[in-house]
Write an enzyme that holds these catalytic residues in place. Sequence first.
Site: not given
Ligand SMILES: NC(=O)c1ccc[n+]([C@@H]2O[C@H](COP(=O)([O-])OP(=O)(O)OC[C@H]3O[C@@H](n4cnc5c(N)ncnc54)[C@H](O)[C@@H]3O)[C@@H](O)[C@H]2O)c1
Length: 318
Positions: A42, A45, A156
């Site tokens: 969506n 982010t 979170y």
């Molecule tokens: N990057 C890190 O260091 C890290 C660490 C621990 C966990 N994670 C997990 O990995 C995943 C990706 O993280 P990231 O860093 O790439 O973040 P990010 O915000 O770049 O990616 C998350 C994606 O999910 C989408 N999204 C969020 N809510 C939504 C919804 N309700 N419906 C549809 N899409 C939705 C966002 O638009 C985004 O494209 C997440 O679940 C995050 O919790 C990331």
Amino acid sequence: MAIAQRFGAGHRMLVSGGAGFVPSHLVDALLGRGCEVVAIDNFVTGSRDNIAHLAAEPRFTLIEADLGAGLPPLPGRFDAILHMASPASPTDFQKMPVEILKIGSIGTMALLDRALADAARFLMASTSEAYGDPLVHPQPESYWGNVNPIGVRSVYDESKRFSEAATMAYHRFHGLDTAIVRIFNTYGPRMRPGDGRAIPTFISQALRGAPVTVHGTGTQTRSITYVDDLVRGILLLLDSTEAGPINCGTEHELSMLELARLIVRLAGSKSSIELVERAADDPERRRPDLTLARTRLGYVPRVDPEEGLRRTIEFFAG
Ligand SMILES: NC(=O)c1ccc[n+]([C@@H]2O[C@H](COP(=O)([O-])OP(=O)(O)OC[C@H]3O[C@@H](n4cnc5c(N)ncnc54)[C@H](O)[C@@H]3O)[C@@H](O)[C@H]2O)c1
């Protein structure tokens, strides 16, 4: 130890949050293996730029939908569902707490139900935040964590802990083929410069020549992982039959001050380093115990922080 590839050409994958930083790299890797990939996002982010290069890819489909409101109708069967959607930056915890709770509860349940209906493997992106501000160091998967359930980060942390509980319930009660990966701080190209996490903030400040703002005394640590290493780890877990949870990250533990100095040096910047107020419940030390990832998956991170940060700085510099 070698995990045989289980998913590739002929397999159909659903990636939630597919336009996000980590998930878009995962989408690229799955397409690279010959999979068909449907991404749902969506853009709360995520960014269209992260998937713009896939516009002409016939094996890629983007569905724009809010998973916090449930799953839209999606025809066909999926072989695996990778639940990656969730805002993930501490700034997001304050800006969209309810959305985070919904994607971790309603979104997770909807995707679990779909995995059950399709008899798909379900992989859930959990986090080192599941350990909260850990009292055990480094953190093994057997550690239950130290989370403030009503603190500013709890939306979170608890949303991910709920997702883990739901995933394990479907695994135990329904016999669903599931996997949980606990991701430690990951960085790389496609992060948003203003997303509020330390590495993109420090790099943007260093490239502008502005003071690099470090929270608190800067002695708090994180173990940073380059995105390519994380994607390899996630794919190893996906291909395995492990349910997890399994930590994925590196043991490159750096204090925030060390990280800021390293970024300033690698960016060839003259920025000063400024200490600013520390956010509440900010974890003090964080480093994964990678024994399980090593022994069960044969996972070995390859990119050291200097190399990974150099590539990320290049991306930010355009
Ligand atoms: N990057 C890190 O260091 C890290 C660490 C621990 C966990 N994670 C997990 O990995 C995943 C990706 O993280 P990231 O860093 O790439 O973040 P990010 O915000 O770049 O990616 C998350 C994606 O999910 C989408 N999204 C969020 N809510 C939504 C919804 N309700 N419906 C549809 N899409 C939705 C966002 O638009 C985004 O494209 C997440 O679940 C995050 O919790 C990331």
